[in-house]
Design a protein around this motif. Structure first.
Motif, PDB file in Angstrom:
ATOM      1  N   SER A 121       0.821  -1.210   0.000  1.00 21.26           N
ATOM      2  CA  SER A 121       0.000   0.000   0.000  1.00 21.26           C
ATOM      3  C   SER A 121       0.853   1.257   0.000  1.00 21.26           C
ATOM      4  CB  SER A 121      -0.941   0.002   1.210  1.00 21.26           C
ATOM      5  OG  SER A 121      -0.211  -0.049   2.416  1.00 21.26           O
ATOM      6  N   GLN A 122       1.997   1.216   0.729  1.00 23.55           N
ATOM      7  CA  GLN A 122       2.884   2.370   0.721  1.00 23.55           C
ATOM      8  C   GLN A 122       3.553   2.561  -0.639  1.00 23.55           C
ATOM      9  OE1 GLN A 122       3.124   0.114   3.313  1.00 23.55           O
ATOM     10  NE2 GLN A 122       2.369   1.330   5.041  1.00 23.55           N
ATOM     11  N   LEU A 123       3.859   1.448  -1.308  1.00 20.30           N
ATOM     12  CA  LEU A 123       4.463   1.533  -2.627  1.00 20.30           C
ATOM     13  C   LEU A 123       3.499   2.155  -3.625  1.00 20.30           C
ATOM     14  CD1 LEU A 123       6.256  -1.936  -2.757  1.00 20.30           C
ATOM     15  CD2 LEU A 123       7.327   0.306  -2.424  1.00 20.30           C
ATOM     16  N   LEU A 124       2.223   1.790  -3.527  1.00 14.23           N
ATOM     17  CA  LEU A 124       1.220   2.386  -4.410  1.00 14.23           C
ATOM     18  C   LEU A 124       0.963   3.845  -4.062  1.00 14.23           C
ATOM     19  CD1 LEU A 124      -1.457  -0.461  -4.694  1.00 14.23           C
ATOM     20  CD2 LEU A 124       0.137   0.291  -6.474  1.00 14.23           C
ATOM     21  N   GLY A 125       1.168   4.187  -2.794  1.00 17.82           N
ATOM     22  CA  GLY A 125       0.927   5.551  -2.364  1.00 17.82           C
ATOM     23  C   GLY A 125      -0.498   5.842  -1.986  1.00 17.82           C
ATOM     24  N   SER A 126      -1.383   4.837  -2.061  1.00 10.80           N
ATOM     25  CA  SER A 126      -2.800   5.018  -1.743  1.00 10.80           C
ATOM     26  C   SER A 126      -3.368   3.737  -1.164  1.00 10.80           C
ATOM     27  CB  SER A 126      -3.597   5.399  -2.992  1.00 10.80           C
ATOM     28  OG  SER A 126      -3.076   6.538  -3.616  1.00 10.80           O
ATOM     29  N   ARG A 127      -4.387   3.900  -0.339  1.00 12.18           N
ATOM     30  CA  ARG A 127      -5.090   2.752   0.228  1.00 12.18           C
ATOM     31  C   ARG A 127      -6.550   2.786  -0.202  1.00 12.18           C
ATOM     32  NH1 ARG A 127      -1.393   4.379   3.999  1.00 12.18           N
ATOM     33  NH2 ARG A 127      -0.125   2.760   4.995  1.00 12.18           N
ATOM     34  N   PRO A 128      -7.132   1.633  -0.497  1.00 14.12           N
ATOM     35  CA  PRO A 128      -8.547   1.624  -0.885  1.00 14.12           C
ATOM     36  C   PRO A 128      -9.451   1.862   0.317  1.00 14.12           C
ATOM     37  CG  PRO A 128      -7.704  -0.615  -0.779  1.00 14.12           C
ATOM     38  CD  PRO A 128      -6.525   0.294  -0.560  1.00 14.12           C
ATOM     39  N   GLU A 129     -10.623   2.378   0.037  1.00 12.36           N
ATOM     40  CA  GLU A 129     -11.633   2.588   1.064  1.00 12.36           C
ATOM     41  C   GLU A 129     -12.881   1.789   0.706  1.00 12.36           C
ATOM     42  OE1 GLU A 129     -12.440   6.709   1.455  1.00 12.36           O
ATOM     43  OE2 GLU A 129     -10.367   7.258   1.922  1.00 12.36           O
ATOM     44  N   ARG A 130     -13.417   1.104   1.698  1.00 15.79           N
ATOM     45  CA  ARG A 130     -14.631   0.344   1.462  1.00 15.79           C
ATOM     46  C   ARG A 130     -15.821   1.304   1.391  1.00 15.79           C
ATOM     47  NH1 ARG A 130     -16.018  -5.601   3.861  1.00 15.79           N
ATOM     48  NH2 ARG A 130     -17.963  -5.920   2.724  1.00 15.79           N
ATOM     49  N   THR A 131     -16.754   1.028   0.483  1.00 15.65           N
ATOM     50  CA  THR A 131     -17.954   1.831   0.322  1.00 15.65           C
ATOM     51  C   THR A 131     -19.180   0.942   0.470  1.00 15.65           C
ATOM     52  OG1 THR A 131     -18.075   1.479  -2.075  1.00 15.65           O
ATOM     53  CG2 THR A 131     -16.722   3.318  -1.302  1.00 15.65           C
ATOM     54  N   ALA A 132     -20.353   1.537   0.431  1.00 14.93           N
ATOM     55  CA  ALA A 132     -21.595   0.768   0.552  1.00 14.93           C
ATOM     56  C   ALA A 132     -21.756  -0.207  -0.607  1.00 14.93           C
ATOM     57  CB  ALA A 132     -22.789   1.723   0.617  1.00 14.93           C
ATOM     58  N   ASP A 133     -21.221   0.151  -1.778  1.00 13.59           N
ATOM     59  CA  ASP A 133     -21.377  -0.688  -2.972  1.00 13.59           C
ATOM     60  C   ASP A 133     -20.149  -1.525  -3.292  1.00 13.59           C
ATOM     61  OD1 ASP A 133     -23.920   0.446  -3.347  1.00 13.59           O
ATOM     62  OD2 ASP A 133     -23.054   2.139  -4.450  1.00 13.59           O
ATOM     63  N   GLY A 134     -19.046  -1.315  -2.605  1.00 12.74           N
ATOM     64  CA  GLY A 134     -17.823  -2.048  -2.918  1.00 12.74           C
ATOM     65  C   GLY A 134     -16.620  -1.396  -2.295  1.00 12.74           C
ATOM     66  N   ALA A 135     -15.755  -0.806  -3.137  1.00  9.89           N
ATOM     67  CA  ALA A 135     -14.564  -0.116  -2.635  1.00  9.89           C
ATOM     68  C   ALA A 135     -14.056   0.819  -3.718  1.00  9.89           C
ATOM     69  CB  ALA A 135     -13.488  -1.119  -2.230  1.00  9.89           C
ATOM     70  N   VAL A 136     -13.257   1.792  -3.300  1.00 10.31           N
ATOM     71  CA  VAL A 136     -12.670   2.738  -4.246  1.00 10.31           C
ATOM     72  C   VAL A 136     -11.238   3.045  -3.828  1.00 10.31           C
ATOM     73  CG1 VAL A 136     -13.513   4.764  -2.984  1.00 10.31           C
ATOM     74  CG2 VAL A 136     -13.017   4.946  -5.438  1.00 10.31           C
ATOM     75  N   LEU A 137     -10.371   3.234  -4.812  1.00 10.59           N
ATOM     76  CA  LEU A 137      -8.990   3.634  -4.569  1.00 10.59           C
ATOM     77  C   LEU A 137      -8.672   4.769  -5.525  1.00 10.59           C
ATOM     78  CD1 LEU A 137      -5.892   1.415  -3.992  1.00 10.59           C
ATOM     79  CD2 LEU A 137      -5.793   3.221  -5.705  1.00 10.59           C
ATOM     80  N   ARG A 138      -8.112   5.840  -4.991  1.00 13.93           N
ATOM     81  CA  ARG A 138      -7.697   6.966  -5.824  1.00 13.93           C
ATOM     82  C   ARG A 138      -6.178   6.995  -5.856  1.00 13.93           C
ATOM     83  NH1 ARG A 138     -12.436   8.830  -3.343  1.00 13.93           N
ATOM     84  NH2 ARG A 138     -14.039   9.343  -4.901  1.00 13.93           N
ATOM     85  N   LEU A 139      -5.649   6.813  -7.054  1.00 19.77           N
ATOM     86  CA  LEU A 139      -4.220   6.629  -7.260  1.00 19.77           C
ATOM     87  C   LEU A 139      -3.617   7.925  -7.784  1.00 19.77           C
ATOM     88  CD1 LEU A 139      -2.227   4.171  -7.087  1.00 19.77           C
ATOM     89  CD2 LEU A 139      -2.644   3.835  -9.524  1.00 19.77           C
ATOM     90  N   THR A 140      -2.651   8.454  -7.059  1.00 19.33           N
ATOM     91  CA  THR A 140      -1.929   9.636  -7.515  1.00 19.33           C
ATOM     92  C   THR A 140      -0.437   9.356  -7.406  1.00 19.33           C
ATOM     93  OG1 THR A 140      -1.940  10.619  -5.290  1.00 19.33           O
ATOM     94  CG2 THR A 140      -3.756  11.200  -6.760  1.00 19.33           C
ATOM     95  N   GLY A 141       0.323   9.972  -8.257  1.00 15.68           N
ATOM     96  CA  GLY A 141       1.757   9.746  -8.195  1.00 15.68           C
ATOM     97  C   GLY A 141       2.460  10.315  -9.400  1.00 15.68           C
ATOM     98  N   GLY A 142       3.733  10.001  -9.497  1.00 12.17           N
ATOM     99  CA  GLY A 142       4.559  10.518 -10.570  1.00 12.17           C
ATOM    100  C   GLY A 142       5.283   9.417 -11.306  1.00 12.17           C
ATOM    101  N   PRO A 143       6.571   9.596 -11.604  1.00 14.13           N
ATOM    102  CA  PRO A 143       7.321   8.638 -12.417  1.00 14.13           C
ATOM    103  C   PRO A 143       7.369   7.236 -11.824  1.00 14.13           C
ATOM    104  CG  PRO A 143       8.567  10.665 -12.089  1.00 14.13           C
ATOM    105  CD  PRO A 143       7.375  10.765 -11.225  1.00 14.13           C
ATOM    106  N   GLU A 144       7.236   7.144 -10.488  1.00 15.53           N
ATOM    107  CA  GLU A 144       7.317   5.824  -9.866  1.00 15.53           C
ATOM    108  C   GLU A 144       6.161   4.913 -10.256  1.00 15.53           C
ATOM    109  OE1 GLU A 144       4.837   8.294  -7.073  1.00 15.53           O
ATOM    110  OE2 GLU A 144       6.615   8.604  -8.326  1.00 15.53           O
TER     111      GLU A 144
END
Length: 278
Positions: A166-189
């Motif tokens: 999760s730290q390598l991706l830079g983001s963690r998913p969040e569980r929602t009422a319908d499933g889950a969502v992850l918002r991915l931000t970053g640069g060259p990595e």
């Protein structure tokens, strides 16, 4: 999508530098060719664990996208072309954790046409057990101006061993009422040499987003990861992956994950199948 490992110029030059490529972050190294076949390795370790201490199959994404993508690249028509992944299928035969210190992928080209190639690879652990089998539909694209034809670089700096997936991706998913969502931000990595999100990063992030829909993630493992790459995934402004459960059973759970820029058209469509560990 991934045209293969990054160019040497894109890599950090000192051991203490923070890794700035997907290959460096995910411990991918050792590109070798012997005739028509390729060999690539990935170092194992605690970095394969998620925040709860559970090893995850999604961490194989960059490793295996490179393994089969590299095979497509070697069959391209000429140096004016690169290759991109259009469909990646990973079947994990052995649930993690896997015996280290490294995994080995040996790949080959099954068929090739003027438009692309179908490639496969087999992954084994240090005991020789089969960890996964992988297939890939790749296609050839004209190399954008200013993007050099890459060559494999065996020197991959070791990232901070305390960093987990999760730290390598830079983001963690969040569980929602319908499933889950992850918002991915970053640069060259997170990018391949073309400046778009690496196909293996998308595969890993899709599996992590799907896992967030599980009631008890420690009792499941991702047995298959299938990703359709519909169009290039831009690095900005933000990539959103949304998971929805297709089937939730006692021994098998199937989750669909759609990804793309926030508010934009879908770029990837993945299906993740989880199986119980018992």
């Amino acid at each position: 999508m991934s045209p293969g490992p990054t160019t040497p110029e894109a890599r950090p030059t000192t051991p203490e530098a923070r890794p700035t490529t997907p290959e460096a972050m995910f411990r991918v190294t050792g590109f070798e060719h012997a005739g028509p076949d390729a060999r690539i390795t990935m170092r194992t370790g605690d970095w394969l664990l998620d925040d709860a201490g559970v090893p995850c199959s999604g961490a194989l994404g960059v490793f295996l996208d490179d393994a089969v993508g590299h095979q497509v690249f070697t069959t391209r028509p000429d140096d004016a072309h690169a290759s991109v992944t259009s469909e990646l299928s990973i079947d994990v035969a052995l649930p993690p954790p896997w015996t280290g210190p490294e995994l080995v992928a040996q790949g080959w080209t099954t068929s090739s046409t003027g438009r692309g190639a179908f490639t496969q690879c087999r992954v084994t652990d240090s005991d020789g057990a089969i960890v996964a089998v992988v297939s890939n539909w790749g296609r050839f694209v004209a190399l954008p101006p200013g993007v050099p034809v890459w060559s494999p670089d065996p020197s991959t700096p070791e990232p901070d061993p305390a960093l987990r997936v999760s730290q390598l991706l830079g983001s963690r998913p969040e569980r929602t009422a319908d499933g889950a969502v992850l918002r991915l931000t970053g640069g060259p990595e997170l990018a391949n040499p073309m400046g778009i999100v690496h196909g293996g990063i998308v595969a890993c992030a899709s599996e992590r987003t799907a896992a967030a829909t599980l009631d008890d993630p420690a009792t499941w493992w991702a047995a298959s990861i299938r990703v359709h790459y519909l169009r290039p995934t831009p690095l900005s402004p933000e990539v959103e992956l949304t998971a929805s459960v297709v089937h939730r059973g006692r021994t098998v759970t199937v989750v669909r994950v759609v990804g793309g820029p926030l508010g934009g058209r879908p770029c990837t469509d993945a299906t993740i199948t989880f199986r119980t560990r018992d």
